[in-house]
Design a protein around this motif. Structure first.
Motif, PDB file in Angstrom:
ATOM      1  N   PRO A 227       0.572  -1.341   0.012  1.00 58.32           N
ATOM      2  CA  PRO A 227       0.008   0.038  -0.053  1.00 58.32           C
ATOM      3  C   PRO A 227       0.772   1.231   0.036  1.00 58.32           C
ATOM      4  O   PRO A 227       1.971   1.152   0.424  1.00 58.32           O
ATOM      5  CB  PRO A 227      -1.034  -0.184   1.307  1.00 58.32           C
ATOM      6  N   GLY A 228       0.316   2.336  -0.331  1.00 53.87           N
ATOM      7  CA  GLY A 228       0.924   3.605  -0.687  1.00 53.87           C
ATOM      8  C   GLY A 228       1.644   4.251   0.577  1.00 53.87           C
ATOM      9  O   GLY A 228       2.611   4.838   0.627  1.00 53.87           O
ATOM     10  N   PHE A 229       0.768   3.739   1.851  1.00 53.85           N
ATOM     11  CA  PHE A 229       1.235   4.653   3.105  1.00 53.85           C
ATOM     12  C   PHE A 229       2.562   3.921   3.521  1.00 53.85           C
ATOM     13  O   PHE A 229       3.237   4.562   4.317  1.00 53.85           O
ATOM     14  CB  PHE A 229       0.237   4.588   4.008  1.00 53.85           C
ATOM     15  N   VAL A 230       3.095   2.774   3.062  1.00 52.37           N
ATOM     16  CA  VAL A 230       4.321   2.276   3.388  1.00 52.37           C
ATOM     17  C   VAL A 230       5.498   3.189   2.647  1.00 52.37           C
ATOM     18  O   VAL A 230       5.407   3.565   1.488  1.00 52.37           O
ATOM     19  CB  VAL A 230       4.316   0.821   3.061  1.00 52.37           C
ATOM     20  N   LYS A 235       9.192  -0.469   1.821  1.00 56.11           N
ATOM     21  CA  LYS A 235       8.889  -1.127   0.755  1.00 56.11           C
ATOM     22  C   LYS A 235       9.922  -1.878  -0.247  1.00 56.11           C
ATOM     23  O   LYS A 235       9.827  -3.026  -0.404  1.00 56.11           O
ATOM     24  CB  LYS A 235       8.096  -0.254  -0.338  1.00 56.11           C
ATOM     25  N   ASP A 236      10.945  -1.292  -0.299  1.00 56.75           N
ATOM     26  CA  ASP A 236      12.389  -1.787  -1.008  1.00 56.75           C
ATOM     27  C   ASP A 236      12.758  -3.101  -0.151  1.00 56.75           C
ATOM     28  O   ASP A 236      12.840  -4.131  -0.869  1.00 56.75           O
ATOM     29  CB  ASP A 236      13.535  -0.737  -0.985  1.00 56.75           C
ATOM     30  N   LEU A 237      12.656  -3.058   1.179  1.00 54.23           N
ATOM     31  CA  LEU A 237      13.090  -4.253   1.989  1.00 54.23           C
ATOM     32  C   LEU A 237      12.276  -5.627   1.565  1.00 54.23           C
ATOM     33  O   LEU A 237      12.627  -6.572   1.315  1.00 54.23           O
ATOM     34  CB  LEU A 237      13.359  -3.855   3.425  1.00 54.23           C
ATOM     35  N   ILE A 238      10.732  -5.065   1.755  1.00 50.54           N
ATOM     36  CA  ILE A 238       9.728  -6.214   1.429  1.00 50.54           C
ATOM     37  C   ILE A 238      10.114  -6.767   0.129  1.00 50.54           C
ATOM     38  O   ILE A 238      10.108  -8.061   0.061  1.00 50.54           O
ATOM     39  CB  ILE A 238       8.662  -5.660   1.446  1.00 50.54           C
ATOM     40  N   LYS A 239      10.367  -5.955  -0.971  1.00 56.52           N
ATOM     41  CA  LYS A 239      10.576  -6.515  -2.265  1.00 56.52           C
ATOM     42  C   LYS A 239      11.752  -7.375  -2.344  1.00 56.52           C
ATOM     43  O   LYS A 239      11.948  -8.433  -3.328  1.00 56.52           O
ATOM     44  CB  LYS A 239      10.670  -5.287  -3.306  1.00 56.52           C
TER      45      LYS A 239
END
Ligand SMILES: COc1cccc(-c2nc(Nc3cc(C)[nH]n3)cc3ccccc23)c1
Length: 281
Positions: A227-230, A235-239
């Motif tokens: 989601p955009g609020f992250v 987001k980079d680490l999750i990806k």
């Protein structure tokens, strides 16, 4: 050291787990407070969980790390097995997550950094946890992470044998792939689960949450949206963790050096500066 039930003053029940109850207890001679997990042998037999309990005892009693719940010892009587475990004062992490619905980025980053430290310690001992999820994480009295429930952990490398029950949300694609036992998987399974955990901390639900069939399909395709609020760093680490090819997932060292972790976790004057500024402001 030999333990037996008479050595303990039984306090309040803390709660019920899958296979038994957990009590707050005090060891009489030392006054030491710990948690006593009581498992009923016949329930374990029916649930086929004996091997897991044996594994939990064998593995967890040899681990010594601030972010891993200590198993001090065990004993049994005719009907029950007793595990003497470290007491984590703030209880189950997932209850805090449900209550707060999702964690602020600074708190999530601290938890992820502590999980990475605990997993690095396990992997160095060639132990894969295999069941990283909020339900298996407790919080110590100072809010520190205590990884527990090593019932599903194994010595790496390992090939899948037991059937898996419980939530599919945290399973990596390589554990879902059908096929002969040759698909040996590595400790990289814990990195995938760390990615799912990071996502759930920040979003409040798991990235592939859906019906069991759809969840399996989304996992095997690595289909999820952040989601955009992250923040872009998070987001980079999750990806970089939720990568289908296990060998392409970033390492635990790289997790600890990731900008999102450094930004929220580096000790030292900058962090204290920030605290002092915020307290003085
Ligand atoms: C299902 O709810 C369950 C089940 C088992 C334990 C708790 C619980 N545990 C602990 N600490 C623990 C547990 C172990 C094995 N070591 N330290 C603390 C708590 C505090 C408030 C409520 C609940 C708590 C909950």
């Amino acid at each position: 050291k030999q333990f037996h039930l008479g050595m303990f003053e039984i306090g309040r029940p803390l709660g019920k787990g899958k296979f038994g109850r957990v009590y707050l207890v005090r060891e009489r001679s030392s006054g030491f407070v710990c948690a006593l997990k009581v498992l009923h042998k016949n329930e374990l037999k029916h649930g086929g969980a004996e091997t897991q309990v044996r594994r939990e005892i064998e593995i967890q009693s040899n681990l010594r790390h601030p972010n891993i719940l200590r198993l001090f010892g065990h004993f049994h009587d005719s009907k029950r097995i007793f595990l003497i475990l470290e007491f984590a004062g703030k209880g189950e992490l997932y209850k805090h997550l449900r209550r707060e619905s999702k964690f602020p980025e600074w708190k999530a980053a601290q938890y992820v950094a502590q999980m990475a430290a605990a997993l690095k310690y396990c992997h160095k001992k060639h132990i894969i946890h295999r069941d990283i999820k909020p339900e298996n994480i407790l919080l110590g009295i100072h809010g520190e992470i205590k990884l527990s429930d090593f019932g599903w952990s194994v010595h790496a490398p390992s090939n899948r044998r037991e059937t898996l029950c419980g939530t599919l949300d945290y399973l990596p694609p390589e554990m879902l792939k059908p096929g002969r036992d040759k698909n040996v998987y590595s400790n990289k399974v814990d990195l995938w689960s760390l990615g799912v955990l990071t996502y759930e901390f920040l979003v409040g639900e798991a990235p592939f949450e859906d019906t069991p069939v759809m969840t399996q399909r989304k996992i095997s395709r690595g289909e999820m949206t952040v989601p955009g609020f992250v923040s872009p760093e998070a987001k980079d680490l999750i990806k970089r963790l939720l990568v289908l090819d296990p060998e392409k997932r970033i390492s635990l060292d790289q997790v600890q050096e990731h900008p999102w972790i450094i930004k929220h976790c580096v000790k030292g004057e900058r962090a204290t500066m920030r605290e002092s500024k915020s307290t003085s402001s």
